[in-house]
Design a protein around this motif. Structure first.
Motif, PDB file in Angstrom:
ATOM      1  N   ALA A   1       0.831  -1.207   0.000  1.00  0.00           N
ATOM      2  CA  ALA A   1       0.000   0.000   0.000  1.00  0.00           C
ATOM      3  C   ALA A   1       0.866   1.257   0.000  1.00  0.00           C
ATOM      4  CB  ALA A   1      -0.930  -0.012   1.212  1.00  0.00           C
ATOM      5  N   PHE A   2       1.940   1.244   0.787  1.00  0.00           N
ATOM      6  CA  PHE A   2       2.831   2.400   0.844  1.00  0.00           C
ATOM      7  C   PHE A   2       3.539   2.608  -0.492  1.00  0.00           C
ATOM      8  CE2 PHE A   2       6.998   4.303   1.700  1.00  0.00           C
ATOM      9  CZ  PHE A   2       6.631   5.443   2.410  1.00  0.00           C
ATOM     10  N   SER A   3       3.902   1.517  -1.143  1.00  0.00           N
ATOM     11  CA  SER A   3       4.704   1.617  -2.366  1.00  0.00           C
ATOM     12  C   SER A   3       3.899   2.095  -3.573  1.00  0.00           C
ATOM     13  CB  SER A   3       5.356   0.273  -2.688  1.00  0.00           C
ATOM     14  OG  SER A   3       4.378  -0.682  -3.065  1.00  0.00           O
TER      15      SER A   3
ATOM     16  N   GLY B   1       0.091   9.604  -3.578  1.00  0.00           N
ATOM     17  CA  GLY B   1       0.613  10.863  -3.049  1.00  0.00           C
ATOM     18  C   GLY B   1       2.120  10.937  -3.048  1.00  0.00           C
ATOM     19  N   HIS B   2       2.795   9.812  -3.327  1.00  0.00           N
ATOM     20  CA  HIS B   2       4.257   9.816  -3.365  1.00  0.00           C
ATOM     21  C   HIS B   2       4.757  10.272  -4.740  1.00  0.00           C
ATOM     22  CE1 HIS B   2       4.369   6.515  -0.011  1.00  0.00           C
ATOM     23  NE2 HIS B   2       4.099   7.720   0.457  1.00  0.00           N
ATOM     24  N   THR B   3       5.938  10.850  -4.744  1.00  0.00           N
ATOM     25  CA  THR B   3       6.548  11.258  -6.012  1.00  0.00           C
ATOM     26  C   THR B   3       7.104  10.055  -6.764  1.00  0.00           C
ATOM     27  OG1 THR B   3       8.637  11.695  -4.869  1.00  0.00           O
ATOM     28  CG2 THR B   3       7.108  13.557  -5.150  1.00  0.00           C
ATOM     29  N   TRP B   4       7.224   8.915  -6.099  1.00  0.00           N
ATOM     30  CA  TRP B   4       7.718   7.698  -6.712  1.00  0.00           C
ATOM     31  C   TRP B   4       6.797   6.547  -6.316  1.00  0.00           C
ATOM     32  CZ3 TRP B   4       8.502   3.912  -3.153  1.00  0.00           C
ATOM     33  CH2 TRP B   4       8.695   4.328  -1.822  1.00  0.00           C
TER      34      TRP B   4
END
Length: 407
Positions: A368-370, A374-377
């Motif tokens: 889920a985090f990866s 909302g992340h730039t990567w």
């Protein structure tokens, strides 16, 4: 002599069928249990998801507590009665779940299922009793092949039967387990003679006490660490594979099913046909290191593959990882006496349960985090890369353990 070999062959065939039917029965209800829970929860998806998670957690906890108890009982009373009673209990339990009028009944059935299916550890002990040390890894590979076939056929058949009636997979699972019980009454000999049995002790049968056995030898403790990490890495497949394939490759349910079939076929070939000749030719230590190397390649390939085709090409490498699991288990059996094989397999069952308890949360959170928008990567393959890292660490630990054994 030929008659004795025939009895052993029939017994091993029964163990293969027992594990196959156990896993097939488990697989039958995988696609339908969440839907049944959703119905009991009045169609509330959020509450149903929480309940599904609770069902999975309690099942793993039952495995953790029951595996060493059942393993120790088999050391005391023999493998045959434990396996047969477990088959019968599992069949009755599936009947209860098929008739369950409330979510509470279904939950209770899941608790009993976690206890009765812990007898798979006894099946491993049966293999240890019935095979010579040099053929033991091949025997464990036979169980691995049963796992593969069961997990391929079970969910597929469960989905088909569930389309007819949500309760039908439970009835079929019950029928398979009870039929297995009666089949065992006819063909399953006892593998542990009375002279080789040991007394039952709660000190050894509780999960903590059973795990103490793994500390009795430095090499055994190291091999247990390898086995646990292997089991933890394996959870990534059941935890995020489907979500990953849908997200990254846009596969539909049919494509996912076909890919699982490819996994099962490749794994079955390795577990059932390759392990024995490989270990006979190169030995267990080489098999363990070779399997871990393929595990690194397989997991890293899954995480890197930018297309579905490349993902499929990584499956054979992943299947060859099975060399490591069979070799590690076989090496572990050589560090305990014949009277402790059930206790050892019970401890291994607890290790598997701990991995199944920790793994889903670990890998799904990382996944889920990866893919957080909302992340730039984004790195959707992150859970598989973590599993590959586990294999690298296991390789280093293996070199240390094997070095200690050679001194």
């Amino acid at each position: 002599m030929k008659k004795q070999k025939g009895k052993i062959k029939n017994a091993l065939l029964f163990i293969f069928i027992t594990v196959l039917l156990d896993i097939l029965a488990l697989g039958l209800i995988i696609p339908i249990l969440p839907k049944l829970i959703l119905n009991f929860m009045g169609g509330n998806s959020m509450n149903a998801a929480q309940m599904v998670g609770l069902f999975g957690t309690i099942w793993a906890l039952m495995q953790f507590f029951a595996s060493p108890i059942i393993g120790s009982l088999s050391d005391r009373f023999g493998r045959r009665p434990v396996i047969l009673l477990s088959n019968l209990g599992t069949g009755i339990d599936y009947i209860v779940m098929a008739l369950a009028p409330t979510i509470g009944w279904l939950f209770g059935g899941r608790i009993v299922s976690g206890i009765t299916t812990s007898s798979i550890s006894t099946a491993f002990a049966y293999i240890a009793d019935s095979t010579t040390p040099e053929k033991r890894a091949a025997g464990f590979g036979l169980i691995g092949a049963a796992f593969s076939v069961g997990f391929v056929l079970g969910p597929t058949l469960g989905g088909i039967l569930g389309g007819v009636d949500p309760r039908l997979p439970f009835w079929v699972a019950a029928g398979l387990s009870i039929a297995n019980f009666f089949y065992g009454l006819l063909v399953l000999p006892e593998s542990l003679p009375p002279a080789r049995r040991t007394g039952f002790s709660w000190k050894k049968a509780n999960p903590v006490g059973s795990l103490v056995l793994l500390q009795s030898h430095k090499e055994l403790f190291g091999l247990a660490g390898i086995y646990f990490t292997n089991m933890l890495a394996h959870v990534v497949l059941s935890s995020v594979f489907v979500l990953y394939a849908l997200y990254r490759y846009h596969w539909d349910e049919q494509a996912v099913g076909y890919s699982l079939a490819v996994v099962g076929i490749c794994t079955g070939i390795v577990q059932g046909g390759l392990i024995r000749p490989f270990i006979k030719r190169f030995g267990e230590r080489v098999a363990l290191l070779t399997g871990l190397l393929f595990g690194v390649v397989g997991f890293a390939g899954f995480g890197w593959a930018p297309t579905g085709l490349l993902f499929l090409l990584a499956i054979p490498f992943m299947a060859l990882w099975g060399l490591a699991n069979a070799a590690a288990q076989s090496l572990m059996t050589k560090h305990v006496s014949h009277k402790e094989q059930g206790q050892l397999q019970g401890a291994n069952g607890s290790l598997r349960a701990i991995a199944e308890f920790i793994g889903p949360g670990l890998f799904t959170l990382i996944y889920a985090f990866s893919i957080n928008p909302g992340h730039t990567w984004q790195l959707p393959g992150a859970p598989f890369f973590l599993a590959a890292l586990f294999m690298v660490l296991n390789g280093l630990l293996t070199l240390f353990v094997l070095k200690s054994e050679c001194r």
